[in-house]
Design an enzyme around this catalytic site. Structure first.
Site, PDB file in Angstrom:
ATOM      1  N   CYS A  80     -21.970   0.367 -78.137  1.00  0.00           N
ATOM      2  CA  CYS A  80     -21.735  -0.966 -77.553  1.00  0.00           C
ATOM      3  C   CYS A  80     -20.329  -1.109 -77.001  1.00  0.00           C
ATOM      4  O   CYS A  80     -20.067  -1.987 -76.183  1.00  0.00           O
ATOM      5  CB  CYS A  80     -22.019  -2.060 -78.581  1.00  0.00           C
ATOM      6  SG  CYS A  80     -20.836  -2.138 -79.941  1.00  0.00           S
ATOM      7  N   CYS A 118     -10.912 -37.160-101.922  1.00  0.00           N
ATOM      8  CA  CYS A 118     -11.577 -37.553-100.684  1.00  0.00           C
ATOM      9  C   CYS A 118     -10.560 -37.991 -99.643  1.00  0.00           C
ATOM     10  O   CYS A 118      -9.773 -38.910 -99.894  1.00  0.00           O
ATOM     11  CB  CYS A 118     -12.591 -38.664-100.948  1.00  0.00           C
ATOM     12  SG  CYS A 118     -14.093 -38.017-101.696  1.00  0.00           S
ATOM     13  N   CYS A 156     -17.469  -4.054 -85.291  1.00  0.00           N
ATOM     14  CA  CYS A 156     -18.620  -3.137 -85.158  1.00  0.00           C
ATOM     15  C   CYS A 156     -19.885  -3.790 -85.711  1.00  0.00           C
ATOM     16  O   CYS A 156     -19.912  -4.239 -86.853  1.00  0.00           O
ATOM     17  CB  CYS A 156     -18.339  -1.833 -85.886  1.00  0.00           C
ATOM     18  SG  CYS A 156     -19.739  -0.681 -85.811  1.00  0.00           S
ATOM     19  N   CYS A 170      -5.582  -1.078 -88.671  1.00  0.00           N
ATOM     20  CA  CYS A 170      -5.558  -2.541 -88.795  1.00  0.00           C
ATOM     21  C   CYS A 170      -6.894  -3.117 -89.263  1.00  0.00           C
ATOM     22  O   CYS A 170      -6.982  -4.287 -89.606  1.00  0.00           O
ATOM     23  CB  CYS A 170      -5.141  -3.181 -87.479  1.00  0.00           C
ATOM     24  SG  CYS A 170      -6.403  -3.096 -86.195  1.00  0.00           S
ATOM     25  N   CYS A 218      -9.957  -3.185 -79.670  1.00  0.00           N
ATOM     26  CA  CYS A 218      -8.697  -2.479 -79.929  1.00  0.00           C
ATOM     27  C   CYS A 218      -7.807  -2.494 -78.694  1.00  0.00           C
ATOM     28  O   CYS A 218      -6.610  -2.701 -78.782  1.00  0.00           O
ATOM     29  CB  CYS A 218      -8.996  -1.039 -80.356  1.00  0.00           C
ATOM     30  SG  CYS A 218      -7.519  -0.134 -80.877  1.00  0.00           S
ATOM     31  N   ASN A 228     -18.008 -34.966 -93.340  1.00  0.00           N
ATOM     32  CA  ASN A 228     -18.656 -36.232 -93.697  1.00  0.00           C
ATOM     33  C   ASN A 228     -17.660 -37.375 -93.752  1.00  0.00           C
ATOM     34  O   ASN A 228     -16.464 -37.174 -94.008  1.00  0.00           O
ATOM     35  CB  ASN A 228     -19.377 -36.104 -95.046  1.00  0.00           C
ATOM     36  CG  ASN A 228     -18.457 -36.371 -96.217  1.00  0.00           C
ATOM     37  OD1 ASN A 228     -18.325 -37.503 -96.662  1.00  0.00           O
ATOM     38  ND2 ASN A 228     -17.792 -35.330 -96.706  1.00  0.00           N
TER      39      ASN A 228
END
Lengths: 438, 432
Positions: free
Chosen positions: B346, B135, B389, B382, B353, B73
């Site tokens: 998948c 700000c 996943c 790691c 990796c 903003n």
């Protein structure tokens, strides 16, 4: 009691940009993605979907069309639930695969239907290829050859090319106008089409073989043969494919079956298409008569399920005996059948029972019992070998037994999906291109 | 039900959920509706000398179709007359005596200006004031906001001005646009601050319109850097809160945590790192005041499940869990484990990796599926595979039995202890 749904008359609308964006982001971008493996044309599906997600819609269309130049048709007519979407790993997460077909249409429609040209053909090679039949196989082959710099000329017997894409696809999947626009897009790419040209009559194979550097045979299949049963010539008995064609062209009005009882003979996808079309034409009752059981039907389960939802009834283990009527069809007389010993194809043989025949009232009988091969046309190519069922034999590059002649589509595979025909046409183009550049 | 009531530097609040000084606290009507919805406290949008705003003010970053992962903003402090704000503050406080009402302040850097506005806020009934040293846009060009927060001496002096006249607690809101957040925190404490609020927004440019080349938010084809907030900034905020909480000096000052809090879970995280109250803005700008219901229920249920009677028992429980890296155990061994039943094939763990980490996952086609497996001797634990996943709990990180005692870098580099055998490295490339 199942609820009968109102059948849709129009194709699914294009996804909105917001919906496409959200669905595209659901794609996991799998490694060695199973959807690609399930696609006969091996479109890089995660690749195009991620381009939609990254707001590169033209890039998405390019990825699709590079692999499948009839990708816009396939997006609408592919049985995605048994191909790409059936292989989507998200089925195992929540049963909701990425809507690959609709995303594909989202990307290709503005390009193909919008007449936007994404490709520039390679420099001209000076080689010419003749393509017999302007269905999906021939058009895909011709377009790919054009992109590779060859002059491709399609010879089609009809006034409008496209084969079953133009004449055989149910309008609620893809309207005829969309198929014709896609063909115009291919012509704009550089594909030449000689309409109303019957090979064997208006031009001979000899002329084609002499005048061109290669020939692709993609003439598809012929009409559905008569069954040879009594009463088959009564008015009201029709070839299901001719009906679909007549409806698509507007020759048959959209309320042609209003209040009528309709019987469809056969258990394949054409039978289901015809039954669902009969419902849309206002049929009071539609019954599919099939001589085997539900498990033996060649039609896709999801199509059968849709037909049932729309109110289509099935009479299994019923074989046509004769068409009954006085001057017009009044009933289909059937005999009970039962499974016998498994035949060569693994399916049980059909044994007709001794029970007396029974009648199913009907005003219309649609024949959807399988198309014939084009034996007379093939007879003019004596060196092109066919198998026992009249299908052209090809190798893994779509080469026939005759050097210089390739083949693909229904005349080779016996009648599969548009996407199979496209895959075979594009594979043939790659092989022809390699041959012509030797 | 666990008790959510808190007290921060003497101010009672029925729960730790406050609205941050921002558009959701711009008017008395808004703050009243927020209290009705269940917010424990609110920090009134910063009051000060009159300003004017541009029209186009906000821009955001979306992620994979999720809207407003980050919000930017260029809006300034309140553009309503001071008298209007003061009158509404008085009205709200009298109607909601049990809610905490803090008033954010920002004026030019003089003793007179600061002392006048502190008195005005207190006279209106504020339970405390929050000095806006945070700000980073607009007002900072005029020597206010982050221009103060970035100079510890200014922080200390201005807090001092306020404390000379204040009878109620003084909060100091810090800017994150600084190399070491501990320095202004210590300065605020030195000036007498009763509490510290952080973080204010981060300098940002969220994006550019690729058709017009105009950055967003676009003001007549131009833009200006703004302040960034929302879910994207939470990790930065958590780090800064923890840095102050862990500091022996500044860490004694109560903290009101701010930055990317949208649910009870983020609130619990800030409290675990030492915050007494938390302040929310972006999530309310996205979903409205109603989200506090889920925050109250969620935190209560969580405390009940943890067997804690009060939210005060939760505060600071994770502060000591943050250490210098050199004190971490080099012999703590974990390895990835894949639940083959849950795996959907998948292959994302494999590609992540193989390309992005340590080549410790194998993959092959198994029928029409992809099968993946962990190469135990190469896995460095790691976590990356478990992060990519998409299936909940499919890949878990399992602690391994080890042969050696725990060993820190400090001890190891001093020649002490024995390292567990390390994983083998991936493919060695040669010139041929």
């Amino acid at each position: 009691m199942t609820t009968v749904v109102k059948p849709s008359l129009t194709p699914r609308p294009r996804l909105t940009p917001s919906a496409a964006f959200a669905e595209a982001h659901r794609c996991l971008m799998c490694w060695d993605a199973p959807c690609i493996r399930a696609c006969p044309t091996a479109i890089d599906i995660p690749g195009f979907i991620k381009r939609i997600a990254y707001q590169d819609d033209r890039g998405a269309a390019r990825v699709i069309l590079e692999a499948n130049l009839l990708g816009d048709s396939c997006a609408h007519v592919c049985p995605t639930s048994v191909l790409c979407e059936g292989a989507c790993v998200l089925n195992d997460v929540d049963g909701r695969p990425v809507p690959i077909g609709r995303l594909q249409a989202y990307a290709t429609s503005p390009v193909v239907q919008g007449g936007v040209q994404l490709f520039t053909p390679a420099p001209a090679t000076g080689k010419k290829v003749a393509l017999v039949g302007g269905g999906p196989a021939g058009l895909a082959c011709a377009a790919e050859l054009t992109l590779r710099g060859h002059e491709a000329v399609v010879f089609d017997a009809a006034a409008e090319a496209g084969g079953l894409n133009t004449r055989g696809v149910a309008d609620y999947k893809q309207p005829r106008s969309a198929a014709l626009t896609e063909i115009a897009w291919l012509q704009d790419l550089g594909v030449a089409i000689r309409h109303n040209t019957v090979v064997g009559e208006d031009v001979t194979f000899t002329e084609l073989l002499d005048g061109f550097d290669a020939l692709f045979f993609g003439a598809g299949l012929g009409a559905i043969p008569v069954l040879g049963i009594p009463g088959e010539t009564l008015p009201g008995v029709e070839d299901a494919l001719q009906l679909i064609e007549a409806v698509k062209s507007g020759a048959t009005p959209s309320d042609a079956f209003a209040g009528k009882r309709v019987i469809v003979l056969g258990g394949g996808n054409t039978a289901i298409d015809a039954a669902r079309l009969a419902v849309r034409l206002g049929a009071a009752r539609t019954v599919v008569v099939y001589r085997r059981g539900p498990d033996e039907m060649p039609a896709y389960h999801h199509e059968v399920a849709e037909a049932r939802r729309e109110g289509v009834a099935f009479s299994f283990w019923s074989a046509p005996h004769s068409v009954v009527g006085d001057g017009k069809v009044e009933a289909m007389r059937c005999r009970r059948t039962e499974p016998g010993a498994p035949g060569a194809d693994g399916r049980p043989a059909v044994v007709t029972s001794d029970e007396p025949p029974f009648d199913v009232a009907a005003a219309v009988v649609l024949r959807a019992t399988g198309q014939a091969t084009r034996q007379s046309l093939l007879a003019e190519l004596p060196d092109v070998a066919t198998d026992g069922r009249g299908r052209v034999i090809v190798d893994d590059e779509q080469r026939t037994s005759q050097p210089g002649i390739w083949a693909g589509g229904d005349c080779v595979n016996g009648g599969k999906e548009v996407v199979n025909a496209v895959a075979e046409g594009m594979a043939a183009a790659r092989s022809i291109d390699e041959e012509l550049r030797r | 039900m666990a008790d959510l009531a808190v007290n921060i530097c003497g101010i009672d609040s029925p729960n730790p959920f406050w609205l941050a000084s921002a558009p959701p606290t711009n008017t008395g009507d808004q703050v009243a509706r927020a209290f009705d919805a269940g917010w424990g406290g609110a920090v009134w949008k910063t009051i000060g000398e009159p300003i004017e705003n541009t029209w186009s003010r906000y821009s955001s970053v979306d992620l994979d179709g999720h809207r407003m992962m980050g919000l930017n903003n260029i809006e300034l402090i309140t553009d309503r007359p001071l008298e209007t704000n003061l009158a509404e503050i008085e009205a709200v406080k009298s109607r909601y005596p049990d809610n905490a009402l803090i008033v954010s302040l920002m004026v030019e850097s003089t003793r007179e200006a600061w002392q006048r506005i502190v008195r005005q806020a207190e006279d209106a009934g504020a339970d405390g004031v929050e000095l806006n040293f945070g700000c980073p846009h607009g007002m900072s060009e005029r020597g206010m906001g982050s221009a103060i927060g970035q100079v510890p001496e200014y922080c200390r002096d201005i807090v001092g001005y306020a404390k000379e006249v204040a009878t109620k607690p003084v909060f100091v809101k810090l800017t994150p646009n600084i190399a070491d957040i501990v320095q202004p925190a210590r300065a605020a404490k030195a000036g007498g601050a009763d509490a510290i609020s952080l973080i204010n927004t981060i300098n940002s440019i969220t994006g550019i319109d690729l058709d017009t080349f105009a950055p967003r938010p676009t003001v007549a084809g131009q833009s200006s850097h703004g302040g960034y907030c929302g879910p994207a900034v939470k990790p930065i905020a958590l780090h800064m809160v923890s840095a102050i909480a862990r500091d022996a000096d500044a860490g004694t000052v109560p903290i009101s945590g701010i930055g990317g809090i949208a649910t009870w879970r983020e609130a619990a995280e800030f409290i675990l790192l030492g915050a007494t109250t938390v302040q929310v803005c972006t999530a309310v700008m996205h979903w409205g005041y109603r989200i506090v219901e889920g925050m109250i229920d969620g935190l209560s249920g969580y405390l009940d499940a943890k067997g804690m009677a009060s939210v005060n028992e939760l505060r600071g429980r994770s502060v000591d869990r943050l250490q210098k890296w050199e004190n971490l155990d080099l012999n703590y061994v974990i390895k990835a484990h894949i639940d083959q039943e849950a795996c959907i094939g998948c292959g994302l763990c494999y590609i992540a990796c193989n390309d992005g980490a340590h080549q410790a996952i194998g993959a092959e086609r198994h029928g029409d599926r992809t099968r993946v497996w962990i190469k135990e001797d190469a896995c460095v634990g790691c976590n990356l595979c478990s992060l990519v996943c998409p299936v909940h709990n499919c890949i878990t990180m399992e602690e391994q039995e080890t042969d050696h005692e725990s060993l820190t870098w400090v001890d190891y580099s001093a020649g002490k202890g024995t390292l567990e055998p390390r994983p083998k490295h991936g493919v060695t490339i040669t010139a041929e």
